[in-house]
Design an enzyme around this catalytic site. Structure first.
Site, PDB file in Angstrom:
ATOM      1  N   GLU A   1      49.129  14.880  34.826  1.00 32.06           N
ATOM      2  CA  GLU A   1      49.271  14.118  34.188  1.00 32.06           C
ATOM      3  C   GLU A   1      50.980  15.674  33.322  1.00 32.06           C
ATOM      4  O   GLU A   1      50.378  16.713  33.613  1.00 32.06           O
ATOM      5  CB  GLU A   1      49.416  12.958  32.890  1.00 32.06           C
ATOM      6  CG  GLU A   1      48.151  13.463  31.908  1.00 32.06           C
ATOM      7  CD  GLU A   1      47.836  12.921  31.058  1.00 32.06           C
ATOM      8  OE1 GLU A   1      47.480  11.598  31.507  1.00 32.06           O
ATOM      9  OE2 GLU A   1      47.219  13.107  30.454  1.00 32.06           O
TER      10      GLU A   1
ATOM     11  N   GLU B   1      43.665   6.319  41.821  1.00 30.66           N
ATOM     12  CA  GLU B   1      43.314   7.766  42.715  1.00 30.66           C
ATOM     13  C   GLU B   1      41.971   7.545  42.744  1.00 30.66           C
ATOM     14  O   GLU B   1      41.244   7.503  42.079  1.00 30.66           O
ATOM     15  CB  GLU B   1      44.587   8.652  41.920  1.00 30.66           C
ATOM     16  CG  GLU B   1      44.369   9.006  40.964  1.00 30.66           C
ATOM     17  CD  GLU B   1      44.721  10.125  39.654  1.00 30.66           C
ATOM     18  OE1 GLU B   1      45.856   9.193  40.147  1.00 30.66           O
ATOM     19  OE2 GLU B   1      44.505  10.682  38.514  1.00 30.66           O
TER      20      GLU B   1
ATOM     21  N   ASN C   1      35.555  12.411  28.054  1.00 30.46           N
ATOM     22  CA  ASN C   1      36.935  12.967  28.321  1.00 30.46           C
ATOM     23  C   ASN C   1      38.415  13.506  27.077  1.00 30.46           C
ATOM     24  O   ASN C   1      39.053  13.740  27.359  1.00 30.46           O
ATOM     25  CB  ASN C   1      37.918  11.764  28.931  1.00 30.46           C
ATOM     26  CG  ASN C   1      37.311  10.858  30.237  1.00 30.46           C
ATOM     27  OD1 ASN C   1      37.263  12.067  31.706  1.00 30.46           O
ATOM     28  ND2 ASN C   1      37.533  10.249  30.274  1.00 30.46           N
TER      29      ASN C   1
END
Lengths: 416, 661
Positions: B292, B204, B239
């Site tokens: 998500e 993406e 992350n």
């Protein structure tokens, strides 16, 4: 005392400057290879001397006589002595030999009267090594070598981290059982003596105000022994939580890692500490451990320092090939050491005291001075035999500090 | 009193989240059951539960992920509900199904919703169909590097290559040009296969300089779904979230409303019926894209609880029991600002290596009047052990105040008085972050930590005023700990404070209850009720209230405050003059590389005789489910290697020895 030896970067005067407070001192003799002073460490009076100067400087009989005079003054005033040993030679003469033997006799004579500390920073060979070994407490710097001739009693420093040493089983470093601590630098060794000064007996330091709460509850101690009662516990943490200001001084345990020895203040009073390290052989005591305990009990006995014994041991451990009669002999000796004195001892059984452990860790006649945590047991031949709940006062772990202080006060009251 | 929705709740988790869930369960008069691995037998969550049962050995797969054993415990203890917390089994559809089969309520969404949102490609497709804005990309698994290049070319670089089963930052790589694609695909694929057993990848668009903002939703079994506003979670390291706040400074009410509506729309599309989180990547122009959905309670849920006044765990339990939501969307108000710091056992100055061991002191900030809105969710106590088997997060510090600035100031104050000893923590790093200019201004993105701090946290040097404050406190501590100064002492002491290579001389005396420190031409009065042994020093320095962590080891005093860790050596001036020359006396000695914690040595990068320089990787260690490189802290030559590859090592074990050069 400046030297041409390039290895010596500071002289004996400077070492004593580093050791003593800035607030002034009195020279008690200044000779080639030896300086003697009376001064203060943390505002408490000490008699201090430093050998040094390297291989080119020899100490004369006059120098040794100054040192003898310093020791005699210390004994008169009941002040501690610190002697720093570094590479030096005593002149090979009849007077010097005579003075040195008298010095050794005096050092032996002062044991139990004033506390003496030896700091070994360089090669200390022959009679010098014997003199250093007569001290109550022996600290060493990184380049220290105690040797009778070419036989090394102690190898140079290798690792400052005891925990790490335990893990590194292959480390070949040996440490004499005469040596209490080894330091990674000369500066840290001398600073450690300044710290030790707060814990050793002297006319001024018997007791000082205790600002720490007596009944300070230590909830974490309730979890020191977990659900798995066989798991090793951190006995040093227990001692830390109990001590005034959570501060105590642990002596080196490289040569006897199964036991813990040290000094703390409790209720403002200097207290000797012995304990079992269950991280090594589950806390079983071996020959080296017994020797270490004897040395520490001896120190406490000489200065009438009360002792707290933190017992957590399944018994005595004999390495394969070890002569068990030697262990028995040392345990018997320790039992006699205890019984020959009026040393105040309070024992705390953390989990277990099996076999000859009780004899090694506490005077046998002082059953009334035994405290125990819940579940703590004594057994003659271990858990499988007649282990029993002892005639001990049960104390909840979180209340250990207050209970020990109460027991010590009661004992001192009874003694007085 | 209304009857509790469940009789007995099993919490299949550990640490702070297990404790936090049990707190609410107890408030609701629900019996609590804990489970534990052998590593957690003495853990806090075990002791606060009404009942506790052993799962198995420490490895998660044999304990907290052992569904068979957990079901056994459900049956034998006759629990009627299970809360999975976060991580472990919280998003495993099979677990929810298994519980359903034995008639035990799963405190979480229905298994179909878990399944639908568990696959990133599938969830993206559902979101797109539900009218949720998704990141431009290819909705499907890529076949290989060439396929990836073609798709990336059509989307436009940079692109993010992601594992379809991913999470926690694993199996993700950014390709900034076609030249990066082959390596990114290979590394993401291998990491995904190793981490998730599923090597499928998708692509993406990578939104640069983006923020991570998520919407908390609540649903019930009656089709009601509301949202509780957003959480800003942009402060991340590799992350992994580090700080969270609610609300977000970026969002205006219109954007907030649109994001909330899209989150509800997605939740409705999958029949969502519990607490969940819809995560968005948000550009600085406020355009947002679905990332998500997490079908579980989030670590950072407390910030939402603080600003909404709701107990999300309570709402989850009530929903699972079939109760309709007690609140409508119009009831939800956002009050004030909340900030959360994740307190982790790690070493920021050593590249955030995990740490472990026994916690000697755990003393959360005292809840005084000025800190009345400080909340600590913790899973440990003094004396507990942090092992290498699980996540290094062991506590969360949450502050709530009327404004963002006040909430951040409270964090600063609370972090300065949060004492944890025995185990290295990220508290100094968090404290530094709280004072970070970009963070305070709200000028943030997910790249803030990497851009402002890099891989290693190097604390800034305190300015002169702060340095003098540290020196004054250090001297006061030294006098009390080493000289046992009391109010009757009248002596004046000359002392030298050495900080790094800087020597500052000072004169110290006592006047009443104040310690007067004459230093650098200034007179600084220090007053405090601090006593030796206490981990936190609080008092006044030059008339200003200060608090800091303190540890004293003879002449070395360590003070931690405002992200600065300052080690002071306190000597007499004469000692200070001599110490440098004395250090020259020290012979070169072998020193050891110590294992930072329990773990396994995976590979050696050096052998006996090899030379290395500071920063070189010496070996690779695996601990806390992570691989980490152990770096040299100085130049040296390896003299001995004590452990072999694949050998398990204990904390502080000497792995190798070397001579310094």
């Amino acid at each position: 005392m400046t030297s041409d030896d390039p290895f010596v970067v500071i002289d004996t005067h400077e070492r004593l400057d580093f050791l003593l407070d800035d607030s002034g001192w009195i020279s008690m003799g200044d000779h080639p290879g030896l300086s003697c002073r009376k001064g203060t460490i943390n505002s408490r009076t000490f008699f201090v001397a430093a050998f040094g100067g390297g291989g080119d400087v020899t100490v004369s009989a006059a120098g040794l006589n100054s040192l003898r005079h310093l020791i005699e003054c210390a004994m008169d005033e009941v002040r501690p002595i610190v002697i720093i040993y570094d590479k030096h030679l005593v002149r090979d003469g009849e007077d010097e030999m005579s003075s040195f033997l008298e010095l050794l006799a005096l050092l032996g004579h002062c044991r139990g009267k004033v506390a003496s500390i030896a700091l070994v920073l360089g090669n200390c060979i022959g009679l010098g090594a014997v003199a250093a070994s007569l001290a109550d407490i022996v600290y060493c710097g990184p380049s220290a070598l105690l040797s009778l001739s070419d036989i090394k009693v102690m190898m140079p420093f290798a690792n400052p981290d005891n925990r790490a040493n335990h893990a590194d089983k292959t480390d070949t470093t040996k440490q004499s059982d005469r040596v209490d601590m080894i330091f990674p630098s000369e500066a840290s060794a001398i600073l450690a003596i300044r710290r030790l000064a707060n814990f050793i007996p002297s006319a001024e330091t018997v007791r000082w105000p205790n600002l720490d709460e007596i009944s300070r509850p230590e909830l974490s101690l309730a979890r020191l022994v977990g659900k798995d009662r066989e798991a090793p516990i951190d006995i040093a943490r227990l001692i830390t939580e109990v001590a005034d200001d959570r501060d105590w001084l642990q002596f080196g345990s490289d040569h006897a890692s199964g036991v813990v020895t040290g000094i703390m203040r409790l209720d403002g009073i200097i207290i000797g500490v012995i304990g079992n390290n269950s991280k090594i052989n589950s806390g079983a005591i071996d020959l080296r451990g017994i020797c270490s305990l004897r040395k520490h009990v001896g120190l406490c006995t000489r200065f009438d320092i009360p002792l707290i014994s933190f017992i957590d041991s399944p018994g005595v451990f004999s390495e394969p090939g070890t002569d068990t009669s030697e262990i028995l002999s040392e345990i018997a000796g320790l039992t006699l050491d205890f019984s020959d004195t009026r040393l105040s001892v309070v024992a705390l059984v953390v989990r277990r005291a099996y076999g000859a452990t009780m004899a090694a860790m506490s005077p046998l006649e002082t059953f009334q001075n035994i405290l125990a945590w819940p579940g703590g047991r004594i057994g003659l031949i271990g858990e499988t035999a007649h282990s029993t709940r002892m005639p001990a006062r049960m104390v909840q772990p979180e209340n250990t500090r207050a209970a020990l202080i109460t027991a010590l006060r009661a004992q001192n009251g009874a003694k007085n | 009193m209304t009857s509790p929705p469940f009789r007995k709740l099993l919490v299949v988790n550990r640490g702070e989240i297990a404790c936090r869930i049990m707190r609410t369960a107890k408030q609701m008069n629900i019996g609590t059951v804990a489970v534990y691995s052998d590593a957690d037998v003495d853990a806090l969550h075990v002791s606060i539960a009404d009942e506790a049962y052993r799962l198995g050995p420490p490895a998660a797969i044999e304990s907290y992920l052992n569904i068979g054993r957990i079901l056994e415990i459900c049956r034998s203890t006759e629990v009627d509900s299970v809360h999975p917390g976060y991580g472990f089994l919280s998003e495993q559809r099979e677990f929810a199904d298994a519980l359903f089969k034995i008639g035990v309520a799963f405190i979480g969404p229905n298994s179909a919703a878990i399944g639908a949102m568990g696959d990133k490609i599938e969830s993206k497709r559902i979101a797109s169909d539900a009218g949720v804005t998704v990141v431009p990309g290819y909705v499907g698994a890529i076949n290989g590097p060439e396929d990836a290049k073609e798709i990336a070319g059509s989307i436009g670089y940079p692109v993010m290559i992601k594992a379809t089963a991913g999470g926690g930052g694993k199996g993700m790589r950014i390709a900034r040009s076609a030249a990066d694609i082959v390596e990114c695909v290979e590394r993401a694929r291998s990491e995904a296969a190793a981490s998730f057993g599923d090597d499928r990848l998708f692509i993406e668009k990578f939104i640069t300089n983006s923020r991570h903002i998520e919407i908390q939703i609540l649903g019930d079994k009656h089709g009601n779904i509301i949202h509780l506003g957003e959480r800003e979670c942009s402060i991340q390291r590799r992350n992994q979230k580090v700080l969270e706040e609610a609300p977000s400074l970026l969002l205006d009410s219109a954007t907030r409303q649109r994001m909330g509506e899209e989150a509800i729309s997605l939740a409705r599309a999958v029949g969502y019926d519990s607490a969940g989180t819809v995560e968005f990547v948000v550009a600085q122009d406020k355009s947002f894209y679905f990332l998500e959905m997490n079908t579980r309670l989030q670590v950072e849920h407390p910030v939402t609880e603080m600003v909404t006044g709701l107990d999300i765990v309570e709402e989850m339990i009530l929903s699972a029991a079939g109760n309709p939501l007690r609140h409508q969307q119009s009831d939800i108000c956002i009050n004030g600002w909340a900030v959360e710091s994740r307190i982790c056992a790690e070493q920021p100055e050593k590249g955030f290596l995990p740490s472990g061991g026994s916690i000697e002191i755990f003393q959360p900030p005292m809840l005084t009047a000025s800190l009345s809105t400080v909340r600590v969710d913790s899973g440990v106590r003094t004396g507990d052990t942090i092992t290498s088997f699980y996540d290094p997060l062991f506590a969360k510090l949450i502050t709530h105040a009327a404004t963002r600035e006040q909430a951040i100031d409270l964090q600063c104050e609370a972090l300065d008085t949060f004492a944890v000893t025995g185990v290295a923590t990220n508290i100094p790093f968090l404290s530094s972050l709280m004072r970070n200019k970009h963070w305070r201004e709200g000028n943030i993105s997910t790249a803030l930590i990497s851009e402002d701090y890099g891989d290693h946290f190097k604390p800034e040097q305190p300015d002169e005023a702060e340095l003098l404050n540290f020196a004054s406190v250090g001297v006061a501590v030294f006098l009390l700990t080493q000289l046992h100064w009391t109010s009757s002492d009248t002596a004046t002491h000359l002392l030298s404070v050495i900080i790094d290579d800087v020597q500052i001389d000072c004169e110290v005396r006592l006047e009443g209850h104040a310690i007067i420190v004459e230093i650098a031409g200034k007179q600084i009065n220090v007053t405090s009720k601090w006593k030796p042994g206490e981990p936190i020093w609080k008092g006044q320095v030059g008339g200003i209230d200060l608090a800091m962590q303190v540890s004293a080891d003879a002449n070395e005093i360590t003070l931690v405050r405002s992200g600065f860790t300052t080690r002071l050596i306190i000597l007499t001036p004469r000692q200070a003059d001599l110490i440098e020359r004395m250090q020259q006396r020290n012979q070169p000695i072998d020193v050891g590389l110590l294992a930072p914690m329990l773990g396994t040595i995976i590979a050696w990068k050096v052998a006996v005789g090899d030379s290395f320089i500071s920063g070189d990787v010496l070996c690779i260690m695996e601990a806390m489910k992570m691989e980490m490189a152990l770096h040299a802290e100085c130049d040296g030559v390896v003299t001995k290697v004590n452990v072999t590859e694949n050998q398990t090592v204990e904390q502080s074990m000497i792995l190798m020895k070397y001579s310094k050069r």
